[in-house]
Write an enzyme that holds these catalytic residues in place. Structure first.
Site, PDB file in Angstrom:
ATOM      1  N   GLY A  23      34.070  10.401 -35.784  1.00  8.41           N
ATOM      2  CA  GLY A  23      33.813  11.769 -36.505  1.00  8.41           C
ATOM      3  C   GLY A  23      33.612  11.682 -38.070  1.00  8.41           C
ATOM      4  N   LEU A  25      31.028  12.948 -39.540  1.00  2.70           N
ATOM      5  CA  LEU A  25      29.737  12.314 -39.392  1.00  2.70           C
ATOM      6  C   LEU A  25      28.945  12.346 -40.927  1.00  2.70           C
ATOM      7  CD1 LEU A  25      28.451  13.748 -36.018  1.00  2.70           C
ATOM      8  CD2 LEU A  25      29.988  11.347 -36.616  1.00  2.70           C
ATOM      9  N   HIS A  26      28.076  11.122 -40.913  1.00  4.98           N
ATOM     10  CA  HIS A  26      27.271  11.362 -42.365  1.00  4.98           C
ATOM     11  C   HIS A  26      25.947  10.586 -41.892  1.00  4.98           C
ATOM     12  CE1 HIS A  26      28.353   7.190 -42.135  1.00  4.98           C
ATOM     13  NE2 HIS A  26      29.691   7.402 -42.253  1.00  4.98           N
ATOM     14  N   HIS A  29      25.920   7.487 -39.315  1.00  4.83           N
ATOM     15  CA  HIS A  29      26.329   7.878 -37.898  1.00  4.83           C
ATOM     16  C   HIS A  29      24.527   8.659 -37.416  1.00  4.83           C
ATOM     17  CE1 HIS A  29      30.519   8.472 -39.464  1.00  4.83           C
ATOM     18  NE2 HIS A  29      30.611   7.740 -38.379  1.00  4.83           N
ATOM     19  N   GLN A  53      43.528   1.601 -33.385  1.00  2.00           N
ATOM     20  CA  GLN A  53      42.811   0.683 -34.289  1.00  2.00           C
ATOM     21  C   GLN A  53      43.326   0.885 -35.830  1.00  2.00           C
ATOM     22  OE1 GLN A  53      38.846   2.323 -33.295  1.00  2.00           O
ATOM     23  NE2 GLN A  53      38.452   2.198 -35.341  1.00  2.00           N
ATOM     24  N   GLN A 138      25.659  -1.957 -38.542  1.00  2.00           N
ATOM     25  CA  GLN A 138      25.920  -3.250 -39.107  1.00  2.00           C
ATOM     26  C   GLN A 138      26.883  -3.227 -40.312  1.00  2.00           C
ATOM     27  OE1 GLN A 138      21.877  -4.863 -39.960  1.00  2.00           O
ATOM     28  NE2 GLN A 138      21.472  -4.988 -37.980  1.00  2.00           N
ATOM     29  N   LYS A 139      27.194  -1.826 -40.536  1.00  3.00           N
ATOM     30  CA  LYS A 139      28.139  -1.914 -41.937  1.00  3.00           C
ATOM     31  C   LYS A 139      29.664  -2.488 -41.445  1.00  3.00           C
ATOM     32  CE  LYS A 139      31.183   0.943 -44.142  1.00  3.00           C
ATOM     33  NZ  LYS A 139      32.041   1.909 -43.389  1.00  3.00           N
ATOM     34  N   SER A 175      30.350   6.050 -45.566  1.00  2.91           N
ATOM     35  CA  SER A 175      31.559   5.599 -45.184  1.00  2.91           C
ATOM     36  C   SER A 175      32.319   7.229 -44.990  1.00  2.91           C
ATOM     37  CB  SER A 175      32.335   4.869 -45.703  1.00  2.91           C
ATOM     38  OG  SER A 175      33.749   4.980 -45.082  1.00  2.91           O
ATOM     39  N   ARG A 177      35.253   7.577 -45.304  1.00  5.41           N
ATOM     40  CA  ARG A 177      36.237   7.436 -46.267  1.00  5.41           C
ATOM     41  C   ARG A 177      35.833   7.766 -47.545  1.00  5.41           C
ATOM     42  NH1 ARG A 177      40.757   4.432 -43.814  1.00  5.41           N
ATOM     43  NH2 ARG A 177      39.769   3.528 -41.966  1.00  5.41           N
TER      44      ARG A 177
END
Ligand code: AMP
Length: 254
Positions: A23, A25-26, A29, A53, A138-139, A175, A177
């Site tokens: 979630g 989302l950016h 995503h 995780q 791939q990030k 991200s 974050r």
């Protein structure tokens, strides 16, 4: 678009593409969702902040959540079904079996147990949704490698697709974050993609990236061998936010 919260409500359908997300989302995503929409008859997005995780409880609690906005974005991207379970739907009290990848180095070493949580939840999602294809960014290059290894080792019938890292115009990898960064921290965070990019082609890319981190404190800077590809990967802390990024040194992740 249907939203379901239990495994029992999931209907198995052939031609399904799965996009697992946590979630917030950016556009990163959205790139996965767009690819899934093009390549599959049906798109399922999972929306689950996977406690298994995360190392520290504080990190899990601080993870950004905005389900209403995520559902709007998913709908706009043509998602057919969102699977948004509560934690105890995937990890009931009696849960006792884990997938343990042997991936070492980079995130594997910096976050003990992280890939165990990722691999376990992804295998569960593959089993309950049975997608033909699943999409990863791939990030998180090591994550792609861990999932590909899992699928090979455990003979999971799913094709893993890896989508290029989506960056802001200034080069920062998007991200979830990023929302925690102040404007000043965001400016400093640019040192990460710049250092990685500037090290490509250097005789010693790790040393070159370390030398140009501009005072950012790295958790690690490593050349990580992913089998078909080698990436220069790094994690840094900017204030209380941990950011990761990588650039390709050799081969292909796609
Ligand atoms: P997350 O919600 O952070 O677990 O990410 C869900 C998926 O989106 C993972 O496969 C990530 O690798 C991918 N992803 C996250 N950020 C980006 C990005 N900037 N570009 C491409 N894919 C991304």
């Amino acid at each position: 678009m249907k939203v379901v919260r239990t495994i029992a409500e999931l209907e198995l359908e052939p031609g399904t593409g799965l996009v697992p997300t946590m979630g917030a989302l950016h556009a990163g995503h959205r790139a996965l969702l767009t690819a899934a929409r093009h390549e599959n008859d049906r798109v399922v997005m999972s929306l689950f902040v996977n406690p298994a995780q995360f190392g520290e409880r504080a990190d899990l609690d601080a993870y950004p959540r905005d389900e209403a906005r995520d559902l709007e974005i998913a709908e706009a991207e043509g998602v057919d079904l969102v699977f948004a379970p509560a934690a105890d739907e995937l990890y009931p009290a009696e849960f006792a079996t884990w997938v343990e990848p042997e991936q070492a180095g980079g995130e594997g070493t910096a976050r003990p147990g992280h890939f165990r949580g990722v691999a376990t939840v992804c295998l569960k999602l593959f089993n309950v949704i049975r997608p033909e294809r699943a999409y990863f960014g791939q990030k998180d290059a090591q994550q792609v490698a861990v999932i590909r290894q899992l699928v090979r080792d455990l003979n999971v019938p799913v094709e893993i697709r890896a989508i290029a890292t989506v960056r802001d115009d200034d080069g920062l990898a998007l991200s979830s974050r990023d929302v925690h960064l102040s404007p000043e921290e965001r400016e400093r965070a640019l040192g990460l993609p710049r250092a990685l990019q500037s090290a490509v082609g250097a005789a010693d890319p790790v040393a070159a990236a370390r030398a140009s981190l501009n005072g950012l404190q790295p958790d690690y800077v490593e050349a990580v061998d992913l089998g078909d590809a080698k990436v220069l990967a790094a994690a840094v802390r900017v204030g209380s936010t941990r950011l990761i990024d990588n650039v390709l040194l050799e081969g292909e992740i796609g």
